[in-house]
Design an enzyme around this catalytic site. Structure first.
Site, PDB file in Angstrom:
ATOM      1  N   GLY A  16       0.805  -1.229   0.000  1.00  0.00           N
ATOM      2  CA  GLY A  16       0.000   0.000   0.000  1.00  0.00           C
ATOM      3  C   GLY A  16       0.832   1.269   0.000  1.00  0.00           C
ATOM      4  O   GLY A  16       0.293   2.364   0.129  1.00  0.00           O
TER       5      GLY A  16
ATOM      6  N   GLY B 103       2.516   2.498  -2.525  1.00  0.00           N
ATOM      7  CA  GLY B 103       2.395   3.208  -3.798  1.00  0.00           C
ATOM      8  C   GLY B 103       3.270   2.656  -4.926  1.00  0.00           C
ATOM      9  O   GLY B 103       3.398   3.298  -5.977  1.00  0.00           O
ATOM     10  N   LYS B 104       3.839   1.481  -4.745  1.00  0.00           N
ATOM     11  CA  LYS B 104       4.758   0.920  -5.760  1.00  0.00           C
ATOM     12  C   LYS B 104       4.048   0.689  -7.099  1.00  0.00           C
ATOM     13  O   LYS B 104       4.517   1.140  -8.144  1.00  0.00           O
ATOM     14  CB  LYS B 104       5.360  -0.413  -5.267  1.00  0.00           C
TER      15      LYS B 104
ATOM     16  N   THR C 198       1.241   1.872  -8.076  1.00  0.00           N
ATOM     17  CA  THR C 198       0.741   3.151  -8.605  1.00  0.00           C
ATOM     18  C   THR C 198       1.845   3.845  -9.389  1.00  0.00           C
ATOM     19  O   THR C 198       1.611   4.355 -10.498  1.00  0.00           O
ATOM     20  CB  THR C 198       0.249   4.043  -7.447  1.00  0.00           C
TER      21      THR C 198
ATOM     22  N   GLU D 220       6.532  -7.285  -9.163  1.00  0.00           N
ATOM     23  CA  GLU D 220       6.670  -8.541  -8.430  1.00  0.00           C
ATOM     24  C   GLU D 220       6.774  -9.770  -9.341  1.00  0.00           C
ATOM     25  O   GLU D 220       5.961 -10.695  -9.248  1.00  0.00           O
ATOM     26  CB  GLU D 220       5.515  -8.707  -7.444  1.00  0.00           C
TER      27      GLU D 220
HETATM   28  N1  LIG Z   1      -8.226   2.813  -7.686  1.00  0.00           N
HETATM   29  C1  LIG Z   1      -7.869   3.288  -6.488  1.00  0.00           C
HETATM   30  N2  LIG Z   1      -8.610   4.196  -5.853  1.00  0.00           N
HETATM   31  C2  LIG Z   1      -8.252   4.685  -4.647  1.00  0.00           C
HETATM   32  N3  LIG Z   1      -7.143   4.298  -3.974  1.00  0.00           N
HETATM   33  C3  LIG Z   1      -6.363   3.379  -4.564  1.00  0.00           C
HETATM   34  C4  LIG Z   1      -6.677   2.809  -5.843  1.00  0.00           C
HETATM   35  N4  LIG Z   1      -5.721   1.906  -6.159  1.00  0.00           N
HETATM   36  C5  LIG Z   1      -4.847   1.906  -5.129  1.00  0.00           C
HETATM   37  N5  LIG Z   1      -5.217   2.791  -4.178  1.00  0.00           N
HETATM   38  C6  LIG Z   1      -4.539   3.088  -2.912  1.00  0.00           C
HETATM   39  O1  LIG Z   1      -3.236   3.588  -3.172  1.00  0.00           O
HETATM   40  C7  LIG Z   1      -2.328   3.107  -2.205  1.00  0.00           C
HETATM   41  C8  LIG Z   1      -1.125   2.493  -2.922  1.00  0.00           C
HETATM   42  O2  LIG Z   1      -1.548   1.350  -3.652  1.00  0.00           O
HETATM   43  P1  LIG Z   1      -0.510   0.515  -4.538  1.00  0.00           P
HETATM   44  O3  LIG Z   1      -1.278  -0.571  -5.205  1.00  0.00           O
HETATM   45  O4  LIG Z   1       0.254   1.444  -5.390  1.00  0.00           O
HETATM   46  O5  LIG Z   1       0.440  -0.047  -3.385  1.00  0.00           O
HETATM   47  P2  LIG Z   1       1.659  -1.080  -3.483  1.00  0.00           P
HETATM   48  O6  LIG Z   1       2.813  -0.420  -2.805  1.00  0.00           O
HETATM   49  O7  LIG Z   1       1.855  -1.549  -4.878  1.00  0.00           O
HETATM   50  O8  LIG Z   1       1.122  -2.251  -2.546  1.00  0.00           O
HETATM   51  P3  LIG Z   1       1.271  -3.868  -2.681  1.00  0.00           P
HETATM   52  O9  LIG Z   1       2.649  -4.204  -2.268  1.00  0.00           O
HETATM   53  O10 LIG Z   1       0.265  -4.313  -1.644  1.00  0.00           O
HETATM   54  O11 LIG Z   1       0.892  -4.255  -4.054  1.00  0.00           O
HETATM   55  C9  LIG Z   1      -3.095   2.116  -1.308  1.00  0.00           C
HETATM   56  O12 LIG Z   1      -3.408   2.731  -0.103  1.00  0.00           O
HETATM   57  C10 LIG Z   1      -4.360   1.823  -2.089  1.00  0.00           C
HETATM   58  O13 LIG Z   1      -5.442   1.640  -1.203  1.00  0.00           O
END
Ligand SMILES: Nc1ncnc2c1ncn2[C@@H]1O[C@H](COP(=O)(O)OP(=O)(O)OP(=O)(O)O)[C@@H](O)[C@H]1O
Length: 449
Positions: free
Chosen positions: A45, A47-48, A50, A173
């Site tokens: 969560g 932001g990776k 994203t 990943e």
């Molecule tokens: N479509 C969306 N609308 C609102 N918030 C979102 C959306 N997609 C992701 N988020 C939020 O953005 C944040 C980052 O999400 P992201 O998928 O980039 O994390 P990550 O680092 O890749 O996590 P992971 O290791 O669990 O995959 C999280 O808090 C998630 O809830």
């Protein structure tokens, strides 16, 4: 124009998801040069994905939301380029492998990508054939996609990407579902490509895997990216060999199988599992771990053999009947999250609200209870799917590779919740390629071939 020596240069990039007020990633700066392997690490969560979506153009083109800042490729600004245009420069592997497969057959999938590049037919055949060999998929050449395990799907997608020889690979990943041999194979292939001048940016939590192979590690925390300067400490964890598959005789038998087989394959080894037992189903990609879990859950009906739960023969019982005793957390969390909010997902099955709240807190999901389950990160979705099963207090919990991609703190929370479940007499049967998890849970091991 920017410095043209960087293959990719990101300047002050920020992105806010549709419907959100706070940015998910904020003022990100990073570079990727030819011949570099760069890792992006951070908690679930953080932001990776994203950020990767912003680099590939998926965000905002596909997702909506607001983006600011700039992305350059070899000095040319590509911030406003479409996904399609960027895909000429990048090979992209998404986190959810199933969203990226277009055809329904292994060979067709390999050939499909190459045909889109207008290569001569002879060359396509040669490239696809050598990709099959390189990724150990020769036996699966004519299989349909749904016959593949998650690890095999991941190998197939990587084979498709690497055959194209893009200048830059952006991989979310890529090791998640691979067995030990698959991890080593991919690592070697990536090192080879990097030595040839390609660049790789990949997301991975298990930094010990990449410590010696990568050029840089960027850390992402609450959407802010920084360079991890110092070499990483070598983990001191000892990896004890899990005990062999034995069970104590003084406890009630919860689940028993005899001669269970499916789809013309030889029968699985028999299981006899007592209250509180933890069993790891172990074996290489495609050996049948998910199939066995599906047979135990009633989702698949066996061709031969018998399944007994709490002394009752349930072999021919419906999946609904079996599901009253058993919870199954699937490999892909998107397939079992249906409610309108995180909170509703765990309270829908006539559960005490307080108990649901405690579980969400224990799984570090309290801060997103009002969010839609599909707006969570992949790691958060997996924790939610686990919570939704545990809250029902089933007798048996089946987990299919659900601990992939969790940062150490989140993994620790999941393991604690599972230990609490088994201490109360719950049976846990799970699959995982991560030896660290076996060290913590000390399961009995059922080896599958
Ligand atoms: N479509 C969306 N609308 C609102 N918030 C979102 C959306 N997609 C992701 N988020 C939020 O953005 C944040 C980052 O999400 P992201 O998928 O980039 O994390 P990550 O680092 O890749 O996590 P992971 O290791 O669990 O995959 C999280 O808090 C998630 O809830």
């Amino acid at each position: 124009m920017e410095n043209t020596s960087s293959l990719l240069k990101v300047v002050d990039l920020s992105f806010t998801h549709l419907g959100q007020t706070q940015p998910t990633i904020q003022n990100v700066n990073l570079t990727l040069n030819p011949g570099e392997l760069v890792v992006l690490a951070g908690g679930t969560g953080s932001g990776k994905s994203t950020l990767l979506n912003c680099l590939t153009g998926i965000a905002p083109e596909h997702t909506g939301g607001k983006l600011s800042g700039q992305v350059f490729c070899r000095g040319e600004e590509i911030t406003s380029w479409s996904i399609r245009m960027r895909s000429q420069l990048m090979g992209i592997l998404l986190q959810n492998v199933e969203t990226q497969i277009f055809t329904d057959q292994v060979w067709e999938e390999l050939v499909f990508g190459l045909e889109n590049w207008n290569l001569p037919p002879g060359e396509i055949q040669d490239l696809a054939q050598s990709a099959l060999t390189e990724f150990d998929l020769v036996q699966q050449r004519d299989w349909t996609i749904h016959q593949l395990s998650a690890g095999q799907k991941q190998r197939l997608l990587l084979a498709c990407l690497l055959t194209r020889q893009p200048d830059m690979l952006l991989l979310d990943e890529p090791f998640a579902f691979l067995d030990t041999a698959g991890v080593q194979l991919l690592l070697e292939l990536l090192k080879k490509r990097v030595a040839q001048g390609q660049a790789v940016l990949l997301i991975e939590h298990r930094l010990e895997l990449l410590r010696e192979s990568c050029d840089r590690i960027y850390k992402i925390e609450s959407g802010q990216v920084s360079l991890l300067a110092s070499p990483l400490p070598v983990p001191t964890q000892t990896r004890a060999e899990p005990p062999p598959h034995t069970s104590k005789k003084d406890k009630p038998v919860v689940l028993k199988t005899e001669n269970l087989s499916w789809g013309g394959y030889p029968p699985f080894p028999d299981l006899q599992v007592m209250a509180g037992d933890i069993v790891l189903l172990k074996g290489e990609n495609g050996c049948g771990k998910t199939t066995l879990l599906k047979l135990l859950s009633g989702l698949l009906k066996p061709s031969t053999g018998q399944l007994e739960i709490l002394g009752r023969d349930v072999t021919r019982q419906s999946v609904v009947t079996i599901s009253r005793l058993l919870g199954f957390v699937l490999q892909n969390p998107n397939h079992q999250l249906f409610a309108e909010s995180v909170e509703a997902e765990v309270t829908q099955s006539r559960v005490e609200p307080e108990q649901a709240k405690r579980l969400l807190k224990a799984l570090n999901l309290s801060h997103c209870i009002q969010k839609h389950p599909h707006a969570l990160s992949q790691g958060q979705k997996r924790r939610l799917a686990l919570g939704a099963v545990l809250v029902r207090e089933p007798k048996i919990c089946l987990l299919d590779e659900i601990m992939v991609g969790q940062d150490p703190a989140s993994l620790g929370l999941m393991l604690e919740a599972l230990k609490t479940f088994t201490k109360k007499g719950g049976v846990l049967i799970f699959t995982s390629h991560d030896p660290g998890i076996a060290t913590v849970l000390q399961p009995q091991v059922l080896l599958l071939h």
